[in-house]
Write a protein that holds these residues in place. Structure first.
Motif, mmCIF file in Angstrom:
data_model
loop_
_atom_site.group_PDB
_atom_site.id
_atom_site.type_symbol
_atom_site.label_atom_id
_atom_site.label_comp_id
_atom_site.label_asym_id
_atom_site.label_seq_id
_atom_site.Cartn_x
_atom_site.Cartn_y
_atom_site.Cartn_z
ATOM 1 N N UNK A 109 22.589 10.335 -25.758
ATOM 2 C CA UNK A 109 22.319 9.031 -26.383
ATOM 3 C C UNK A 109 21.774 8.036 -25.358
ATOM 4 N N UNK A 110 20.560 7.542 -25.573
ATOM 5 C CA UNK A 110 19.938 6.572 -24.679
ATOM 6 C C UNK A 110 19.763 5.249 -25.413
ATOM 7 N N UNK A 111 19.981 4.153 -24.688
ATOM 8 C CA UNK A 111 19.873 2.837 -25.301
ATOM 9 C C UNK A 111 19.137 1.887 -24.359
ATOM 10 N N UNK A 112 18.515 0.854 -24.957
ATOM 11 C CA UNK A 112 17.894 -0.210 -24.179
ATOM 12 C C UNK A 112 16.839 0.281 -23.199
ATOM 13 N N UNK A 113 16.897 -0.256 -21.975
ATOM 14 C CA UNK A 113 15.905 0.087 -20.955
ATOM 15 C C UNK A 113 16.024 1.534 -20.482
ATOM 16 N N UNK A 114 17.144 2.184 -20.796
ATOM 17 C CA UNK A 114 17.268 3.608 -20.434
ATOM 18 C C UNK A 114 16.166 4.435 -21.094
ATOM 19 N N UNK A 115 15.715 4.010 -22.281
ATOM 20 C CA UNK A 115 14.624 4.714 -22.961
ATOM 21 C C UNK A 115 13.361 4.680 -22.100
ATOM 22 N N UNK A 116 13.011 3.508 -21.589
ATOM 23 C CA UNK A 116 11.797 3.387 -20.790
ATOM 24 C C UNK A 116 11.910 4.152 -19.485
ATOM 25 N N UNK A 117 13.082 4.154 -18.880
ATOM 26 C CA UNK A 117 13.273 4.939 -17.657
ATOM 27 C C UNK A 117 13.083 6.421 -17.940
ATOM 28 N N UNK A 139 13.947 20.695 -12.837
ATOM 29 C CA UNK A 139 14.553 20.649 -14.171
ATOM 30 C C UNK A 139 15.987 20.120 -14.078
ATOM 31 N N UNK A 140 16.737 20.610 -13.108
ATOM 32 C CA UNK A 140 18.120 20.153 -12.939
ATOM 33 C C UNK A 140 18.163 18.669 -12.575
ATOM 34 N N UNK A 141 17.199 18.210 -11.750
ATOM 35 C CA UNK A 141 17.144 16.796 -11.389
ATOM 36 C C UNK A 141 16.805 15.932 -12.605
ATOM 37 N N UNK A 142 15.922 16.431 -13.451
ATOM 38 C CA UNK A 142 15.567 15.726 -14.695
ATOM 39 C C UNK A 142 16.791 15.613 -15.600
ATOM 40 N N UNK A 143 17.513 16.700 -15.746
ATOM 41 C CA UNK A 143 18.709 16.686 -16.592
ATOM 42 C C UNK A 143 19.775 15.759 -16.019
ATOM 43 N N UNK A 144 19.939 15.771 -14.702
ATOM 44 C CA UNK A 144 20.904 14.882 -14.052
ATOM 45 C C UNK A 144 20.543 13.414 -14.305
ATOM 46 N N UNK A 145 19.244 13.113 -14.223
ATOM 47 C CA UNK A 145 18.805 11.739 -14.457
ATOM 48 C C UNK A 145 19.079 11.309 -15.897
ATOM 49 N N UNK A 146 18.820 12.189 -16.859
ATOM 50 C CA UNK A 146 19.095 11.860 -18.257
ATOM 51 C C UNK A 146 20.587 11.643 -18.498
ATOM 52 N N UNK A 147 21.418 12.463 -17.879
ATOM 53 C CA UNK A 147 22.866 12.287 -18.016
ATOM 54 C C UNK A 147 23.310 10.947 -17.442
ATOM 55 N N UNK A 148 22.735 10.557 -16.300
ATOM 56 C CA UNK A 148 23.072 9.270 -15.694
ATOM 57 C C UNK A 148 22.641 8.116 -16.589
ATOM 58 N N UNK A 149 21.433 8.222 -17.158
ATOM 59 C CA UNK A 149 20.948 7.171 -18.045
ATOM 60 C C UNK A 149 21.789 7.084 -19.312
ATOM 61 N N UNK A 150 22.176 8.246 -19.861
ATOM 62 C CA UNK A 150 22.988 8.258 -21.081
ATOM 63 C C UNK A 150 24.382 7.686 -20.828
ATOM 64 N N UNK A 151 24.869 7.815 -19.595
ATOM 65 C CA UNK A 151 26.195 7.304 -19.254
ATOM 66 C C UNK A 151 26.172 5.803 -18.977
ATOM 67 N N UNK A 152 25.007 5.188 -18.998
ATOM 68 C CA UNK A 152 24.915 3.755 -18.789
ATOM 69 C C UNK A 152 24.953 3.329 -17.339
#
Length: 220
Positions: A109-117, A139-152
């Motif tokens: 789940x992404x919200x706000x500016x996390x979408x643009x990132x 790929x693992x770095x991309x997934x890690x970044x998405x998890x960080x963004x989803x966690x706020x």
């Protein structure tokens, strides 16, 4: 019992003055089942289908046709969303292959500016990766970044880490150990250094998502 007779057609005589060209080897049909992947971008194709740019851990960046994905009752329609982990299956020998199955493997789940990132990450991958060149570490770095963004969490550390790994995976990095991306004292220097390297290898082409992010920061 007589053995079956196998016959072959006589070889055609070469035309005088014309050299015979060697035949090109046929590309092998690729069949992949349930590969971990993300959708980076999708565009409409014909009336009911999509062409999606997918990023797979084991197969890299590739284009897939999702036939019928725009139909109201298509099983693919609710699945093919950006930033969500998927299991994709496809087949084909051409550059654009045919998606045969897709299913969700979780929710980010992404919200706000996390979408643009997150769109910024996708644009970097689409601009800098060659076709069908696997980069599991990226790929693992991309997934890690998405998890960080989803966690706020604050996006800076995850974005710099992704940029650093992207440059190294493409052979554009520097010969030094990975820095501490969570160190606030290093953040300004890292941001400037990585931005300069990315701009160098993007050949001056401005990233659309970066421009929008900067405009949002000015408005804020």
């Amino acid at each position: 019992m007589n053995s079956p007779v196998v016959t072959t057609a006589p070889e055609a005589a070469p035309v005088a003055g014309r050299e015979r060209r060697p035949s090109r080897p046929r590309a092998r049909t690729q069949r992949v089942q349930d590969a971990p992947a993300y959708i980076l971008h999708s565009t409409a194709w014909k009336e009911t289908s999509l062409v999606v740019q997918a990023f797979s851990r084991e197969h890299g960046l590739l284009a897939l046709v999702a036939k019928g994905a725009k139909r109201p009752h298509s099983l693919l329609r609710p699945v093919l969303s950006a930033f969500q982990p998927l299991l994709l299956s496809w087949s084909g020998a051409a550059e654009v292959k045919t998606m045969t199955h897709g299913e969700s493997a979780g929710i980010r789940p992404l919200q706000g500016t996390a979408w643009m990132s997150a769109w910024y990450l996708n644009e970097l991958l689409l601009r800098m990766l060659p076709r069908e060149d696997p980069h599991p570490a990226l790929y693992d770095a991309y997934e890690y970044a998405l998890l960080s963004l989803a966690a706020g969490r604050r996006p800076a550390a995850a974005l710099r880490r992704f940029e650093w790994i992207l440059l190294h995976e493409n052979g554009y990095g520097v010969d030094e150990a990975m820095p501490d991306f969570g160190d606030p004292a290093l953040a300004p220097q890292l941001r400037q250094q990585l931005r300069e390297r990315l701009e160098q290898h993007l050949s001056g082409r401005e990233l659309a998502t970066r421009k929008v992010l900067m405009d949002l920061q000015r408005l804020g």
